[in-house]
Design a protein around this motif. Structure first.
Motif, short mmCIF file in Angstrom:
data_model
loop_
_atom_site.label_atom_id
_atom_site.label_comp_id
_atom_site.label_asym_id
_atom_site.label_seq_id
_atom_site.Cartn_x
_atom_site.Cartn_y
_atom_site.Cartn_z
N PRO A 161 5.39 -4.41 -0.74
CA PRO A 161 5.45 -4.66 0.83
C PRO A 161 6.12 -3.78 1.46
O PRO A 161 5.68 -3.49 2.78
CB PRO A 161 5.80 -6.13 0.38
N GLU A 162 7.27 -3.38 1.31
CA GLU A 162 8.02 -2.50 2.09
C GLU A 162 7.07 -1.05 2.23
O GLU A 162 7.19 -0.36 3.41
CB GLU A 162 9.39 -2.01 1.33
N LEU A 163 6.61 -0.66 1.18
CA LEU A 163 5.73 0.49 1.41
C LEU A 163 4.58 0.42 2.35
O LEU A 163 4.24 1.35 3.29
CB LEU A 163 5.04 0.91 0.03
N ALA A 164 3.97 -0.79 2.12
CA ALA A 164 2.77 -1.20 3.18
C ALA A 164 3.21 -1.04 4.62
O ALA A 164 2.74 -0.47 5.30
CB ALA A 164 2.31 -2.61 2.90
N ARG A 165 4.55 -1.60 4.81
CA ARG A 165 5.19 -1.45 6.35
C ARG A 165 5.19 0.02 6.59
O ARG A 165 4.96 0.36 7.76
CB ARG A 165 6.29 -2.30 6.57
N ARG A 166 5.71 0.90 5.79
CA ARG A 166 5.93 2.50 6.09
C ARG A 166 4.78 2.92 6.06
O ARG A 166 4.51 3.71 7.23
CB ARG A 166 6.65 3.10 5.16
N LEU A 167 3.63 2.68 5.46
CA LEU A 167 2.20 3.13 5.68
C LEU A 167 1.47 2.62 6.84
O LEU A 167 0.51 3.10 7.20
CB LEU A 167 1.42 2.88 4.63
N PHE A 176 6.30 9.47 -3.75
CA PHE A 176 5.08 8.78 -3.36
C PHE A 176 4.58 9.70 -2.12
O PHE A 176 3.20 10.20 -1.96
CB PHE A 176 5.45 7.43 -2.66
N LEU A 177 5.26 10.05 -1.15
CA LEU A 177 4.72 10.99 -0.18
C LEU A 177 4.13 12.30 -0.74
O LEU A 177 2.97 12.73 -0.26
CB LEU A 177 5.99 11.18 0.97
N ASP A 178 4.65 12.95 -1.67
CA ASP A 178 4.32 14.20 -2.14
C ASP A 178 2.72 13.99 -2.95
O ASP A 178 2.04 14.80 -2.46
CB ASP A 178 5.06 14.61 -3.34
N TRP A 179 2.60 12.85 -3.58
CA TRP A 179 1.57 12.35 -4.19
C TRP A 179 0.56 12.18 -3.43
O TRP A 179 -0.59 12.43 -3.13
CB TRP A 179 1.67 11.24 -5.14
N PHE A 180 0.85 11.29 -2.35
CA PHE A 180 -0.31 10.66 -1.12
C PHE A 180 -0.66 11.91 -0.19
O PHE A 180 -1.73 12.12 -0.26
CB PHE A 180 0.72 9.91 -0.25
N LYS A 235 -1.05 -5.02 2.74
CA LYS A 235 -0.75 -5.19 1.57
C LYS A 235 -1.81 -4.84 0.43
O LYS A 235 -1.77 -4.14 -0.44
CB LYS A 235 -0.15 -6.45 0.96
N SER A 236 -3.09 -5.35 0.79
CA SER A 236 -4.13 -5.39 -0.24
C SER A 236 -4.37 -3.86 -0.51
O SER A 236 -4.75 -3.28 -1.66
CB SER A 236 -5.17 -6.27 -0.11
N LYS A 237 -4.57 -3.25 0.66
CA LYS A 237 -5.05 -1.57 0.74
C LYS A 237 -3.82 -1.01 -0.10
O LYS A 237 -4.16 -0.11 -0.69
CB LYS A 237 -5.13 -1.28 2.19
N THR A 238 -2.79 -1.10 0.21
CA THR A 238 -1.43 -0.56 -0.55
C THR A 238 -1.61 -0.74 -1.97
O THR A 238 -1.38 0.21 -2.55
CB THR A 238 -0.30 -1.19 0.27
N TYR A 239 -1.81 -2.05 -2.42
CA TYR A 239 -1.98 -2.12 -3.84
C TYR A 239 -3.07 -1.34 -4.34
O TYR A 239 -3.09 -0.78 -5.47
CB TYR A 239 -2.26 -3.77 -4.16
N ASP A 240 -4.42 -1.11 -3.57
CA ASP A 240 -5.27 -0.40 -4.12
C ASP A 240 -4.94 0.91 -4.27
O ASP A 240 -5.15 1.87 -5.17
CB ASP A 240 -6.59 -0.57 -3.03
N CYS A 255 -0.50 7.77 -9.45
CA CYS A 255 0.45 7.39 -8.41
C CYS A 255 1.83 7.05 -9.22
O CYS A 255 1.95 6.41 -10.08
CB CYS A 255 0.03 6.14 -7.64
N PRO A 256 2.77 7.77 -8.24
CA PRO A 256 4.30 7.35 -9.05
C PRO A 256 4.76 6.21 -8.78
O PRO A 256 5.74 5.85 -8.18
CB PRO A 256 4.87 8.61 -8.38
#
Length: 70
Positions: free
Chosen positions: A17-23, A57-61, A27-32, A39-40
């Motif tokens: 959920p924290e990652l989803a907020r940063r992106l 995560f940013l490097d991988w993304f 949340k469902s898209k972030t879980y995808d 993905c690390p």
């Protein structure tokens, strides 16, 4: 960014959920996204035990997603 917020650090450890907020994604898209092979994602156990390290995560993304319009 709100002036009282600290800047993001590459060593921040985030829940999904924290990652989803940063992106700025739901949340469902972030879980995808984090379910994509490579993905690390770290599993520390439990129902809500998935974590990412922001810098990793940013490097991988950046390597796995294209910039819009290119």
């Amino acid at each position: 960014m709100n002036q009282t917020e600290a800047p993001f650090s590459e060593t921040d450890i985030l829940t999904i959920p924290e990652l989803a907020r940063r992106l700025k994604a739901d949340k469902s898209k972030t879980y995808d996204i984090v379910s994509i092979k490579g993905c690390p994602l770290f599993d520390i156990g439990g129902d809500r035990g998935k974590r990412v390290i922001w810098g990793d995560f940013l490097d991988w993304f950046r390597k796995n997603f294209k910039v819009a319009g290119k």
